[in-house]
Design an enzyme around this catalytic site. Structure first.
Site, mmCIF file in Angstrom:
data_model
loop_
_atom_site.group_PDB
_atom_site.id
_atom_site.type_symbol
_atom_site.label_atom_id
_atom_site.label_comp_id
_atom_site.label_asym_id
_atom_site.label_seq_id
_atom_site.Cartn_x
_atom_site.Cartn_y
_atom_site.Cartn_z
ATOM 1 N N LYS A 1 52.007 28.487 -17.955
ATOM 2 C CA LYS A 1 52.170 29.816 -17.356
ATOM 3 C C LYS A 1 51.099 30.055 -16.287
ATOM 4 O O LYS A 1 49.980 29.548 -16.403
ATOM 5 C CB LYS A 1 52.044 30.849 -18.476
ATOM 6 N N LYS B 1 45.681 26.169 -15.722
ATOM 7 C CA LYS B 1 46.279 24.851 -15.456
ATOM 8 C C LYS B 1 45.473 24.053 -14.437
ATOM 9 O O LYS B 1 45.119 22.905 -14.658
ATOM 10 C CB LYS B 1 47.657 25.042 -14.830
ATOM 11 N N LYS C 1 50.630 28.653 -3.958
ATOM 12 C CA LYS C 1 49.287 29.228 -3.769
ATOM 13 C C LYS C 1 48.327 28.206 -3.176
ATOM 14 O O LYS C 1 47.298 28.553 -2.597
ATOM 15 C CB LYS C 1 48.712 29.710 -5.108
ATOM 16 N N ASP D 1 55.912 28.735 -15.092
ATOM 17 C CA ASP D 1 57.093 28.484 -15.894
ATOM 18 C C ASP D 1 58.040 27.589 -15.091
ATOM 19 O O ASP D 1 57.926 27.483 -13.885
ATOM 20 C CB ASP D 1 57.769 29.838 -16.146
#
Lengths: 291, 438
Positions: A14, A19, A45, A131
């Protein structure tokens, strides 16, 4: 596709769960051990590899697609800590275009550039946006691009929900040659119940937890300096946590097809945990439990 | 159970919308999609509809988006294309139609249209990806866009003459006889004192569309025309009637009487018009009588076409000309309630005679049904010619795709359409009979 060079690993989770931090620290730990590593940020991003390269700007692969200029590997990559080759797929600004197709186009562009043939990596890490929102974001685990997928999750329900969605995608693609699940990386472990909750989710879905990363000020501080923990505080306990994760990924190549929970099962599971946590917080003592 | 469709005759929604906008003088369509959509529209649509394709294949403005527009959004490409189109082609209205990829990406097309409007360019848009439906839904989406967006562009409606009737439901090119059909319907409405607003085809321009809201009545001559008629009823309270099919021959009298009732028209005048038209048609029947009996006109027929054609032509052949409807194939894939109503209406057309009614757009399946029917004459599209030849029976091309006939002014609607049908049908039967003798 030509013969795969290096081990390709996709890391999902998520948004905002850590991450990129986790992936970058694993890349740094692998590089520190002498492996040749490529980290590819698959997120519009474009900040997956920031802490590997001191926060400097890096043109994205899709920027070059937009300009349609002839592109060289040097233009869209940077050498970061420990020699990690850093690449950002890039993508559109929020609310416009199709980031999913962008991932697809970026991966094709990298294959055209023969990145893997030129760099000859031991490990390629794909850091994939949040996701699995559509087919485009499943590209790294389709078509045999990555061998194994890992998911980063905290004990928050929405993070577990996203992990379960990744499991669904793995279940769909693995039988036709897609990536299998390497395991769960439990991140931001703070609350006492967090470890048990994630362990239980792993049990229910036939998967496993490959490491627990405690919530740590060291990580936040290192990020503020634009560095991984491995680089900024190599002697810390937190750095060792990431080294252990990297070691596990190198040494244990087991990968499975998980059994994702369906909607009602996941909700029921969440409610049960809600009750358990409430009882712990409220100090409820069940009959005979104190004997 | 899944099955394959061979040579579907129903193109996509984008093409249906283009067919509407290309039929209005002064409207400049701008395709916002990948390259090929416009060419396919020419190759699979306009070129196969009675030899009326635009000169120079597909002279239509298109953004021809590439992968970078999919990834980053195609808004700026559309802005550029709209600006260039306004520079290069002088138009009264610029109509953006969108294709599949651009709708998957979710480009903000309304915002681009608004940017055009802010610069005083008359711009409308219709979201017409193929996944929203086929050519019929494309027709509906295109006319809906005009009904909903034009009043804002032109700040209200233009004054409409008294007794104006908008005609809906005839899809340019998908009905190869659309011009002639519209013209004949217009002629009949004029004859009873109404003012037809044909909206599409020769000479119809944006001025016709400015008058739409002020019309006294809306007439839908296929189920596909009911949506715009309902929309106008909701917005302006305009009454409407919706027919299942084209009124061919005597069915036109029913329509005229219905309009008389709805609009309170002068009954003796309508009676006189109908008497004149019926007398002419009866006289033609009488002149045909010798050929009719000598060549054996009365035979079983197979008819393949859009629902409006099958109803109109089928009922005329069965009820007025005494032919027997062995097989009716409806190819425009109408919604379930419409299909049920069509079956109720068409079976039986001839009391005591069993008619097979099939809904299909599959060439192979339709061909097999035609061959199995044992019909003595086949009326259909060019795709059915082969099956007719295998049966060894006369064939008349009446529906899309119509690849080997030139249609400039011909139509099969109304009284004149009935005459044209008698001529065309009679000719193929007579020709067949003559060649068998020789």
């Amino acid at each position: 596709m030509s013969e795969k060079i290096g081990k390709h690993i996709a890391i999902y989770g998520k948004g905002g769960i850590g991450k990129s931090t986790t992936t970058s620290n694993i890349s740094a730990a692998l590089a520190e051990s002498g492996y040749r590593v490529i980290q590819i940020g698959c997120d519009p991003k474009s900040d997956s590899t920031t802490i590997l390269r001191g926060g400097n700007d890096l043109p994205t692969v899709l920027d070059t697609l937009r300009e349609q200029s002839r592109v060289r590997l040097d233009d869209i990559s940077a050498i970061g800590f420990g020699g990690v080759l850093c690449i950002e797929a890039g993508g559109p600004v929020p609310g416009v275009g199709c980031a999913g197709r962008g991932i697809n186009a970026a991966v094709e562009q990298l294959q055209d550039l023969k990145v893997f043939e030129e760099f000859k990596p031991d490990f390629v890490l794909y850091d994939v946006l949040g996701d699995v929102v559509c087919g485009g974001f499943a590209v790294p685990i389709r078509d045999g691009l990555a061998d194994r997928a890992f998911v980063v999750t905290s004990s928050d329900f929405m993070a577990v929900f996203a992990a379960n969605n990744l499991f669904k995608a793995v279940t769909k693609y693995a039988p036709s040659g897609g990536a299998r699940l390497g395991g769960i990386i439990a991140n931001s472990i703070l609350a006492p119940y967090a470890t048990s909750l994630i362990d239980d989710f792993a049990d229910r879905t036939g998967s496993r937890v490959i490491g627990y990363v405690p919530r740590s000020l060291t990580v936040a501080q290192s990020e503020l300096y634009g560095k991984t923990v491995i680089e900024a505080v190599p002697q810390s306990e937190q750095a060792q946590v990431y080294r252990d994760l990297a070691k596990f990924i190198v040494e244990d190549e087991e990968a499975i097809i998980p059994r994702p929970l369906n909607g009602p099962e996941l909700k029921k599971w969440a409610r049960e945990w809600g009750d358990k946590i409430f009882e712990v917080e409220a100090g409820v003592v069940h009959e005979m439990a104190s004997i | 159970m899944s099955h394959h469709i061979e040579d579907s005759r129903n193109s996509c929604a984008l093409h249906g919308a283009l067919q509407v906008y290309e039929a209005i003088e002064g409207v400049v369509p701008v395709i916002h999609s990948t390259s090929g959509c416009g060419v396919q529209h020419y190759l699979g649509g306009t070129r196969l509809s009675g030899g009326n394709a635009p000169f120079g294949s597909a002279p239509v403005s298109s953004t021809n988006i590439r992968e970078k527009h999919v990834v980053f959004g195609g808004g700026s490409r559309l802005r550029e294309q709209l600006k260039n189109s306004v520079k290069v082609v002088q138009g009264d209205l610029y109509a953006i139609v969108t294709g599949c990829s651009i709708e998957m990406v979710g480009d903000d097309v309304p915002a681009m249209a608004k940017e055009g409007l802010d610069q005083d360019w008359p711009v409308v848009y219709a979201n017409t990806p193929g996944f929203r439906g086929d050519v019929h839904q494309g027709y509906q989406l295109a006319v809906r866009a005009l009904i909903e967006q034009l009043p804002d562009i032109w700040k209200g409606a233009s004054p409409a003459p008294a007794g104006l009737v908008n005609i809906w439901g005839i899809i340019p090119n998908q009905d190869p006889f659309w011009r002639g059909n519209l013209r004949e319907l217009g002629r009949l409405l004029e004859a009873i004192g109404l003012v037809p607003n044909l909206l599409l085809g020769d000479g119809q321009d944006v001025e016709s569309w400015k008058k739409v809201p002020g019309a006294a009545f809306n007439l839908a001559v296929s189920s596909w025309g009911e949506l715009p008629a309902r929309l106008l009823e909701e917005r302006y309270g305009t009454p409407f009637i919706s027919l299942a099919g084209l009124p061919v021959g005597t069915a036109a009298a029913d329509l005229l009487y219905q309009l008389t009732g709805e609009l309170g028209l002068d009954q003796p005048r309508i009676d006189a018009v109908i008497a004149r038209e019926e007398a002419r048609l009866s006289h033609q029947f009488a002149r045909l009588a010798d050929t009719y009996y000598r060549t054996g006109f009365q035979r079983e027929f197979a008819l393949i076409g859009e629902s409006a054609q099958v109803v109109g032509i089928g009922e005329f052949l069965a009820k007025s000309l005494g032919l027997l409807p062995r097989l009716l194939v409806i190819t425009d894939n109408p919604p379930d309630p419409v299909q049920k109503a069509l079956v109720t209406r068409l079976n039986p057309i001839v009391p005591g005679y069993e008619t097979d009614i099939i809904f299909s757009e599959d060439r192979a399946g339709i061909g097999a049904s035609v061959r199995d029917s044992g019909a003595g004459i086949v009326l259909g599209s060019s795709l059915e010619q082969e099956a007719a030849e295998e049966l060894g029976v006369p064939f008349l091309a009446v529906s899309f795709p119509l690849a080997d006939r030139i249609v400039l002014d011909r139509g099969y609607a109304g009284y004149r359409g009935a005459t044209a049908l008698l001529e065309d049908l009679g000719s193929v039967i007579l020709s067949d009979s003559y060649h068998q003798v020789v």
